[in-house]
Enzyme design. Structure first.
Site, PDB file in Angstrom:
ATOM      1  N   ARG A   1       0.843  -1.194   0.000  1.00 31.03           N
ATOM      2  CA  ARG A   1       0.000   0.000   0.000  1.00 31.03           C
ATOM      3  C   ARG A   1       0.881   1.247   0.000  1.00 31.03           C
ATOM      4  NH1 ARG A   1      -1.724   0.959   4.331  1.00 31.03           N
ATOM      5  NH2 ARG A   1      -0.942  -0.802   5.523  1.00 31.03           N
TER       6      ARG A   1
ATOM      7  N   TYR B   1      -1.959  -3.576  -6.652  1.00 30.89           N
ATOM      8  CA  TYR B   1      -1.610  -4.357  -5.467  1.00 30.89           C
ATOM      9  C   TYR B   1      -2.618  -4.248  -4.331  1.00 30.89           C
ATOM     10  CZ  TYR B   1       1.033  -6.768  -1.975  1.00 30.89           C
ATOM     11  OH  TYR B   1       1.407  -7.690  -1.035  1.00 30.89           O
TER      12      TYR B   1
ATOM     13  N   LYS C   1      -9.635  -2.335   2.081  1.00 26.12           N
ATOM     14  CA  LYS C   1      -9.349  -1.176   2.913  1.00 26.12           C
ATOM     15  C   LYS C   1     -10.156   0.058   2.472  1.00 26.12           C
ATOM     16  CE  LYS C   1      -6.844  -3.554   5.601  1.00 26.12           C
ATOM     17  NZ  LYS C   1      -5.554  -4.075   5.463  1.00 26.12           N
TER      18      LYS C   1
ATOM     19  N   HIS D   1     -10.060  -2.277  11.872  1.00 22.23           N
ATOM     20  CA  HIS D   1      -8.971  -3.113  11.341  1.00 22.23           C
ATOM     21  C   HIS D   1      -8.689  -4.207  12.374  1.00 22.23           C
ATOM     22  CE1 HIS D   1      -4.563  -3.233   9.647  1.00 22.23           C
ATOM     23  NE2 HIS D   1      -5.327  -4.078   9.011  1.00 22.23           N
TER      24      HIS D   1
ATOM     25  N   SER E   1      -0.802  -3.312  10.375  1.00 18.71           N
ATOM     26  CA  SER E   1      -0.507  -4.203   9.258  1.00 18.71           C
ATOM     27  C   SER E   1       0.760  -5.017   9.528  1.00 18.71           C
ATOM     28  CB  SER E   1      -0.331  -3.373   7.985  1.00 18.71           C
ATOM     29  OG  SER E   1      -1.511  -2.632   7.754  1.00 18.71           O
TER      30      SER E   1
ATOM     31  N   CYS F   1       1.341  -7.211  11.795  1.00 16.41           N
ATOM     32  CA  CYS F   1       1.693  -7.335  13.221  1.00 16.41           C
ATOM     33  C   CYS F   1       0.965  -8.489  13.899  1.00 16.41           C
ATOM     34  CB  CYS F   1       1.434  -6.024  13.940  1.00 16.41           C
ATOM     35  SG  CYS F   1       2.618  -4.751  13.454  1.00 16.41           S
TER      36      CYS F   1
ATOM     37  N   ASN G   1      -2.299 -14.456  12.094  1.00 16.77           N
ATOM     38  CA  ASN G   1      -1.723 -15.558  12.859  1.00 16.77           C
ATOM     39  C   ASN G   1      -2.442 -15.790  14.185  1.00 16.77           C
ATOM     40  OD1 ASN G   1       0.818 -16.836  11.545  1.00 16.77           O
ATOM     41  ND2 ASN G   1       0.823 -14.673  10.980  1.00 16.77           N
TER      42      ASN G   1
ATOM     43  N   ASP H   1      -8.901  -9.666   9.441  1.00 17.88           N
ATOM     44  CA  ASP H   1      -8.387  -8.333   9.096  1.00 17.88           C
ATOM     45  C   ASP H   1      -9.373  -7.193   9.366  1.00 17.88           C
ATOM     46  OD1 ASP H   1      -6.085  -6.898   7.977  1.00 17.88           O
ATOM     47  OD2 ASP H   1      -7.360  -6.432   6.261  1.00 17.88           O
TER      48      ASP H   1
ATOM     49  N   ARG I   1       2.267 -12.292  -0.341  1.00 22.46           N
ATOM     50  CA  ARG I   1       0.994 -12.699   0.282  1.00 22.46           C
ATOM     51  C   ARG I   1       0.363 -13.890  -0.419  1.00 22.46           C
ATOM     52  NH1 ARG I   1      -1.435  -8.744   4.260  1.00 22.46           N
ATOM     53  NH2 ARG I   1       0.227  -7.217   4.483  1.00 22.46           N
TER      54      ARG I   1
ATOM     55  N   TYR J   1       2.797 -16.856  18.389  1.00 17.57           N
ATOM     56  CA  TYR J   1       1.971 -17.804  17.613  1.00 17.57           C
ATOM     57  C   TYR J   1       1.039 -18.620  18.518  1.00 17.57           C
ATOM     58  CZ  TYR J   1       5.249 -16.311  14.027  1.00 17.57           C
ATOM     59  OH  TYR J   1       5.994 -15.553  13.165  1.00 17.57           O
TER      60      TYR J   1
HETATM   61  P1  GTP Z   1      -2.073  -7.452   7.641  1.00 17.54           P
HETATM   62  O1  GTP Z   1      -2.633  -8.516   6.769  1.00 17.54           O
HETATM   63  O2  GTP Z   1      -0.990  -6.669   6.970  1.00 17.54           O
HETATM   64  O3  GTP Z   1      -3.097  -6.538   8.226  1.00 17.54           O
HETATM   65  O4  GTP Z   1      -1.244  -8.180   8.820  1.00 17.54           O
HETATM   66  P2  GTP Z   1      -1.578  -9.114  10.067  1.00 17.54           P
HETATM   67  O5  GTP Z   1      -1.771  -8.253  11.270  1.00 17.54           O
HETATM   68  O6  GTP Z   1      -2.641 -10.089   9.738  1.00 17.54           O
HETATM   69  O7  GTP Z   1      -0.181  -9.859  10.298  1.00 17.54           O
HETATM   70  P3  GTP Z   1       0.233 -11.410  10.166  1.00 17.54           P
HETATM   71  O8  GTP Z   1      -0.508 -12.282  11.133  1.00 17.54           O
HETATM   72  O9  GTP Z   1       0.162 -11.776   8.749  1.00 17.54           O
HETATM   73  O10 GTP Z   1       1.744 -11.363  10.663  1.00 17.54           O
HETATM   74  C1  GTP Z   1       2.732 -10.584  10.064  1.00 17.54           C
HETATM   75  C2  GTP Z   1       4.099 -11.101  10.387  1.00 17.54           C
HETATM   76  O11 GTP Z   1       4.299 -11.196  11.793  1.00 17.54           O
HETATM   77  C3  GTP Z   1       4.343 -12.495   9.821  1.00 17.54           C
HETATM   78  O12 GTP Z   1       5.656 -12.551   9.320  1.00 17.54           O
HETATM   79  C4  GTP Z   1       4.192 -13.388  11.013  1.00 17.54           C
HETATM   80  O13 GTP Z   1       4.947 -14.575  10.895  1.00 17.54           O
HETATM   81  C5  GTP Z   1       4.677 -12.512  12.162  1.00 17.54           C
HETATM   82  N1  GTP Z   1       3.995 -12.860  13.446  1.00 17.54           N
HETATM   83  C6  GTP Z   1       2.671 -13.056  13.628  1.00 17.54           C
HETATM   84  N2  GTP Z   1       2.390 -13.404  14.914  1.00 17.54           N
HETATM   85  C7  GTP Z   1       3.573 -13.430  15.556  1.00 17.54           C
HETATM   86  C8  GTP Z   1       3.953 -13.721  16.918  1.00 17.54           C
HETATM   87  O14 GTP Z   1       3.129 -14.034  17.775  1.00 17.54           O
HETATM   88  N3  GTP Z   1       5.285 -13.632  17.221  1.00 17.54           N
HETATM   89  C9  GTP Z   1       6.214 -13.278  16.278  1.00 17.54           C
HETATM   90  N4  GTP Z   1       7.480 -13.211  16.647  1.00 17.54           N
HETATM   91  N5  GTP Z   1       5.900 -13.008  14.995  1.00 17.54           N
HETATM   92  C10 GTP Z   1       4.594 -13.073  14.632  1.00 17.54           C
HETATM   93  C1  SPV Z   2      -2.676  -4.367   5.397  1.00 14.62           C
HETATM   94  O1  SPV Z   2      -1.755  -3.729   4.869  1.00 14.62           O
HETATM   95  O2  SPV Z   2      -3.136  -4.070   6.529  1.00 14.62           O
HETATM   96  C2  SPV Z   2      -3.251  -5.540   4.704  1.00 14.62           C
HETATM   97  C3  SPV Z   2      -2.857  -5.790   3.326  1.00 14.62           C
HETATM   98  O3  SPV Z   2      -4.072  -6.232   5.283  1.00 14.62           O
HETATM   99  S1  SPV Z   2      -3.654  -4.738   2.182  1.00 14.62           S
HETATM  100  O4  SPV Z   2      -4.784  -5.476   1.620  1.00 14.62           O
HETATM  101  O5  SPV Z   2      -2.698  -4.420   1.133  1.00 14.62           O
HETATM  102  O6  SPV Z   2      -4.149  -3.568   2.846  1.00 14.62           O
HETATM  103 MN    MN Z   3      -4.678  -5.361   7.267  1.00 13.40          MN
END
Ligand code: GTP
Ligand code: SPV
Ligand code: MN
Length: 586
Positions: free
Chosen positions: A67, A195, A204, A224, A246, A248, A252, A273, A364, A488
């Site tokens: 983004r 993208y 979004k 979010h 995002s 963070c 997971n 999300d 992704r 995790y």
């Molecule tokens: P968006 O889709 O961008 O909104 O992100 P999201 O908040 O869904 O993040 P996501 O769960 O995809 O995690 C992003 C990154 O953080 C990945 O590389 C994960 O492996 C890592 N991650 C997620 N949870 C944990 C955790 O509990 N500990 C650690 N160390 N890393 C984590």
């Molecule tokens: C984010 O950036 O918070 C995402 C991916 O979830 S996007 O769809 O590009 O916004």
């Molecule tokens: Mn997001």
């Protein structure tokens, strides 16, 4: 006579001048045809049809991988309505500037008309959008991310009640890239990017920026946030919604395989999300997931960290900017310890290990939510699920403890409003810079953030039992710079503490920032974590927090008199608690 949708499609065609117009029905035959076309023209690489049937790899333009917040605008009549944290353009000026970029942009291309529903087809809380796009990749993603095609057209009928979004990849040049939102008209224009959040307009642009504006007008919330259900040993499920910036950890957390499964604690996914939440007649807050799929971060995902995703993405999945192995399987950093030989990197070149990563850090997967083994049997409930807790969280190497609980709703809103996190690859720009990201909505709130805080405070007054509010940080680092917490599936231990707090059976220590678990109140059986590490994880350092408090003061100044008095009060009270306690501990 034509319907409002037909009129808008005709008007858009007059502007963009496509060579043909395709109305998408969302059928399997349609996606098979589109995928075959994309394989022929190089948009898609077909992955191994035996191990990854119906899976494709798309490599986006190297300058179009995340983004672009600097090119994202809210175009309301009054500038003060978007506030100090959004980019603003006047609606007429924005249209005059960007209309020429749309003029003839689809010449000799196909225009796809993509009707979609955000939310379960039968839910009164769902809303319809229609995206016009010249990207077949966008169509394929929207088909997985929303209820797309005939189902949406059937629900819309001849009504004008839809959010139109006009999208063209243009020439993919960031100089000619604009993501525009017209909240008063409920209209989206996006040009110059193909993208994710820039181009999949249901996500979004509609479900957060436009929807947050609607939500404020209509007294609901567009956030979010992931939504999960935590099942306890008796089988009772408690629903929680969590806002992390995002990349963070939302996906997971929402899809985790619980480390306490043998003790009867499981996690069920509602969404990963975005959450739309309404006050039900009984005064509870009910959440639906407006999306139908996951657009998840690939790097770091593996059989240990997220087995549910690893199981889900073996068929009917689109991969964007990941690497590819010799046997045409997707690969990314963190999938296994060592990169296999003869990888093709995300640029499509032979990968030579060294500085650059094989997969882009913001690469992704796009997969239907129903493919996850963790999907809740209630994820499409029309009435939504009742929310008992909100969790805010960020990526902080220091300062923020593993978890704390706010004193009450107003303090919880302050905790959300002042949260900060290190920036990630999900948006272009520097990575690892700590910034304030209130409620993880900094890039997504479609109006003045000060008014958004006021809306949160108001929602709390309208709810019968407002959810408890917590803050977490999975990313605190020790003196060796390693993460202190395993994260995790182990995060369920923190969720269990929250559940125990909700049910009044867990102990906590009162600190200036809120309630922190006592060492004994966390269930840590089977986890090898030293007492020193645990103390470090739970530590509230008064000096760090005094600094934090000063940064909050600066951040609040931006909003001037529009900042709700309640948040000023909370800021003052935190300052007082901190100075009291620094005296006490010295
Ligand atoms: P968006 O889709 O961008 O909104 O992100 P999201 O908040 O869904 O993040 P996501 O769960 O995809 O995690 C992003 C990154 O953080 C990945 O590389 C994960 O492996 C890592 N991650 C997620 N949870 C944990 C955790 O509990 N500990 C650690 N160390 N890393 C984590
Ligand atoms: C984010 O950036 O918070 C995402 C991916 O979830 S996007 O769809 O590009 O916004
Ligand atoms: Mn997001």
């Amino acid at each position: 006579m034509s319907t409002p949708l037909e009129s808008w499609v005709e008007e858009s065609a007059r502007l963009t001048k496509p060579s043909r117009i395709v109305w998408c029905d969302g059928s399997q035959a349609e996606i098979d045809r589109l995928a075959a076309e994309m394989v022929r023209d190089g948009t898609f690489d077909q992955l191994n049809p035996k191990s990854f049937p119906n899976c494709y790899l798309h490599r986006s333009s190297p300058n179009d991988v995340a983004r672009t917040e600097g090119l994202t605008f809210i175009c309301s009549r009054k500038k003060e309505d978007v506030g100090p944290t959004n980019n603003w353009m006047a609606p007429a000026e924005a249209k005059d500037k960007v209309r020429p970029l749309f003029d003839g942009c689809m010449a000799s291309r196909t225009m796809y008309v993509v009707p979609y529903i955000m939310g379960p087809a039968e839910s009164p809380y769902s809303k319809i959008g229609v995206e016009i796009t010249d990207s077949a990749y966008v169509v394929a993603n929207m088909r997985l991310m929303s209820r797309m095609g005939k189902v949406a057209l059937d629900r819309l009928g001849a009504s004008s009640d839809f959010v139109p979004g006009l999208h063209s990849v243009g020439d993919l040049n960031p100089e000619r890239r604009f993501i525009l939102h017209f909240p008063e008209e409920k209209l989206i224009w996006s040009v110059g990017s193909g993208y994710g959040g820039n181009a999949l307009l249901g996500k979004k642009c509609f479900a957060l920026r436009i929807a947050s504006w609607m939500a404020r007008e209509q007294m609901w919330m567009a956030e979010h946030m992931l939504v999960l259900g935590l099942e306890d040993p008796s089988g009772k499920v408690t629903y929680m919604a969590a806002a992390f910036p995002s990349a963070c950890g939302k996906t997971n957390l929402a899809m985790m395989v619980s480390a306490l499964e043998s003790e009867g604690y499981r996690v069920w996914t509602i969404g990963d999300d975005i959450a739309w939440m309404h006050i039900a007649k009984d005064g509870t807050l009910r959440a639906i997931n407006p999306e139908a799929g996951f657009f998840g971060v690939a790097p770091g995902t593996n059989a240990k960290t997220n087995p549910n995703v690893m199981n889900a993405i073996h068929h009917d999945t689109i991969f964007t900017n990941v690497a590819m192995t010799e046997s045409r399987e997707p690969w990314w950093e963190g999938m296994n310890a060592e990169a296999p030989g003869n990888l093709i990197d995300w640029h499509g070149n032979r990968y030579s290990p060294g500085k650059a990563t094989a997969a882009h850090p913001n690469s992704r997967y796009t997969v239907r939510a129903s493919q996850s083994p963790s999907i809740s049997s209630h994820w499409e409930d029309a009435a939504g699920v009742p929310i008992s807790a909100f969790i805010f969280g960020g990526r902080r190497a220091r300062v923020a403890p593993l978890v704390y609980e706010s004193f009450d709703w107003q303090h919880g809103v302050f905790v959300g409003a002042t949260m900060a996190s290190e920036t990630t690859a999900a948006a272009t720009g520097a990575v690892g810079v700590t910034r304030r990201d209130p409620m993880a909505m900094l890039p997504f709130c479609g109006y003045n953030m000060a008014d958004y805080f006021a809306h949160w405070l108001e929602m709390g007054r309208k709810l019968k039992n407002p959810p408890k509010i917590f803050h977490v940080n999975w990313f605190r680092r020790g003196p060796d710079n390693k993460f202190l917490w395993p994260g995790y599936g182990e995060n369920v231990r923190v969720l269990k503490w929250m559940l125990d707090r909700i049910e009044h059976r867990a102990d906590a220590t009162e600190t200036p920032i809120g309630f922190v678990p006592t060492a004994n109140s966390l269930t840590l059986d089977g986890l090898s974590i030293s007492r020193t590490m645990l103390d470090e994880l739970l530590h509230v350092d008064v000096n760090d927090w005094v600094e934090e408090d000063q940064a909050v003061g600066k951040f609040f100044e931006k909003f001037g008199s529009r900042l709700p008095a309640a948040l000023r009060e909370e800021h003052k009270a935190l300052g007082e608690r901190l100075s009291g306690s620094s005296v006490a501990t010295r």
